[in-house]
Write a protein that holds these residues in place. Structure first.
Motif, PDB file in Angstrom:
ATOM      1  N   ALA A  20    -109.212 -30.415 -83.147  1.00 38.76           N
ATOM      2  CA  ALA A  20    -110.070 -30.892 -84.076  1.00 38.76           C
ATOM      3  C   ALA A  20    -110.940 -29.687 -84.602  1.00 38.76           C
ATOM      4  O   ALA A  20    -111.511 -29.772 -85.787  1.00 38.76           O
ATOM      5  CB  ALA A  20    -110.996 -32.288 -83.520  1.00 38.76           C
ATOM      6  N   PHE A  21    -111.570 -28.761 -83.706  1.00 34.38           N
ATOM      7  CA  PHE A  21    -112.435 -28.023 -83.983  1.00 34.38           C
ATOM      8  C   PHE A  21    -111.890 -26.563 -84.187  1.00 34.38           C
ATOM      9  O   PHE A  21    -112.706 -25.723 -84.848  1.00 34.38           O
ATOM     10  CB  PHE A  21    -113.525 -28.145 -83.081  1.00 34.38           C
ATOM     11  N   VAL A  22    -110.908 -26.065 -83.811  1.00 34.28           N
ATOM     12  CA  VAL A  22    -110.409 -24.750 -83.774  1.00 34.28           C
ATOM     13  C   VAL A  22    -109.296 -24.375 -84.610  1.00 34.28           C
ATOM     14  O   VAL A  22    -108.151 -24.973 -84.551  1.00 34.28           O
ATOM     15  CB  VAL A  22    -110.065 -24.266 -82.214  1.00 34.28           C
ATOM     16  N   SER A  23    -109.477 -23.503 -85.520  1.00 39.10           N
ATOM     17  CA  SER A  23    -108.253 -22.788 -86.383  1.00 39.10           C
ATOM     18  C   SER A  23    -107.779 -21.678 -85.662  1.00 39.10           C
ATOM     19  O   SER A  23    -108.415 -20.929 -85.404  1.00 39.10           O
ATOM     20  CB  SER A  23    -108.936 -22.667 -87.598  1.00 39.10           C
ATOM     21  N   ARG A  24    -106.518 -21.779 -85.655  1.00 35.72           N
ATOM     22  CA  ARG A  24    -106.045 -20.636 -85.108  1.00 35.72           C
ATOM     23  C   ARG A  24    -106.408 -19.320 -85.817  1.00 35.72           C
ATOM     24  O   ARG A  24    -106.786 -18.030 -85.111  1.00 35.72           O
ATOM     25  CB  ARG A  24    -104.257 -20.523 -85.086  1.00 35.72           C
ATOM     26  N   ASP A  25    -106.111 -19.289 -87.238  1.00 35.03           N
ATOM     27  CA  ASP A  25    -106.561 -17.835 -87.683  1.00 35.03           C
ATOM     28  C   ASP A  25    -107.967 -17.596 -87.665  1.00 35.03           C
ATOM     29  O   ASP A  25    -108.272 -16.510 -87.449  1.00 35.03           O
ATOM     30  CB  ASP A  25    -106.273 -18.114 -89.439  1.00 35.03           C
ATOM     31  N   SER A  26    -108.816 -18.511 -87.679  1.00 35.06           N
ATOM     32  CA  SER A  26    -110.256 -18.209 -87.456  1.00 35.06           C
ATOM     33  C   SER A  26    -110.699 -17.620 -86.035  1.00 35.06           C
ATOM     34  O   SER A  26    -111.481 -16.749 -85.682  1.00 35.06           O
ATOM     35  CB  SER A  26    -111.099 -19.342 -87.738  1.00 35.06           C
ATOM     36  N   LEU A  27    -109.907 -18.219 -84.999  1.00 38.59           N
ATOM     37  CA  LEU A  27    -110.166 -17.730 -83.591  1.00 38.59           C
ATOM     38  C   LEU A  27    -109.563 -16.406 -83.600  1.00 38.59           C
ATOM     39  O   LEU A  27    -110.490 -15.684 -82.942  1.00 38.59           O
ATOM     40  CB  LEU A  27    -109.124 -18.906 -82.517  1.00 38.59           C
ATOM     41  N   ILE A  28    -108.498 -16.163 -83.912  1.00 36.14           N
ATOM     42  CA  ILE A  28    -108.026 -14.588 -83.898  1.00 36.14           C
ATOM     43  C   ILE A  28    -109.059 -13.665 -84.745  1.00 36.14           C
ATOM     44  O   ILE A  28    -109.375 -12.723 -84.210  1.00 36.14           O
ATOM     45  CB  ILE A  28    -106.617 -14.328 -84.480  1.00 36.14           C
ATOM     46  N   GLN A  29    -109.706 -14.240 -85.750  1.00 34.27           N
ATOM     47  CA  GLN A  29    -110.659 -13.298 -86.487  1.00 34.27           C
ATOM     48  C   GLN A  29    -111.806 -13.130 -85.666  1.00 34.27           C
ATOM     49  O   GLN A  29    -112.531 -12.026 -85.663  1.00 34.27           O
ATOM     50  CB  GLN A  29    -110.943 -13.954 -87.840  1.00 34.27           C
ATOM     51  N   LEU A  30    -112.370 -14.197 -85.259  1.00 33.34           N
ATOM     52  CA  LEU A  30    -113.548 -14.166 -84.413  1.00 33.34           C
ATOM     53  C   LEU A  30    -113.608 -13.669 -82.944  1.00 33.34           C
ATOM     54  O   LEU A  30    -114.485 -13.293 -82.281  1.00 33.34           O
ATOM     55  CB  LEU A  30    -114.108 -15.563 -84.292  1.00 33.34           C
TER      56      LEU A  30
END
Length: 59
Positions: A20-30
């Motif tokens: 619900a809250f985690v995007s793969r691409d955003s997680l890799i970026q952050l």
């Protein structure tokens, strides 16, 4: 957004919370700039090796 991800990674009660809250691409970026307990970071990097290879940002 980093604070939200850090909280979800540390406190998720179920996989549904992650979906619900985690995007793969955003997680890799952050990932390189996120503070996480060592055990949490290690567990995630063992399960998702692409996080280990995420470019580190200068502080």
């Amino acid at each position: 957004m980093g604070d939200l991800y850090r909280t979800v990674l540390n406190e998720a009660a179920s996989p549904a919370d992650l979906y619900a809250f985690v995007s793969r691409d955003s997680l890799i970026q952050l990932w390189p700039s996120m503070w996480l307990p060592r055990a949490v970071r290690r567990a995630w990097e063992e399960r998702f090796p692409q996080l280990r290879s995420a470019p580190r940002r200068a502080a």
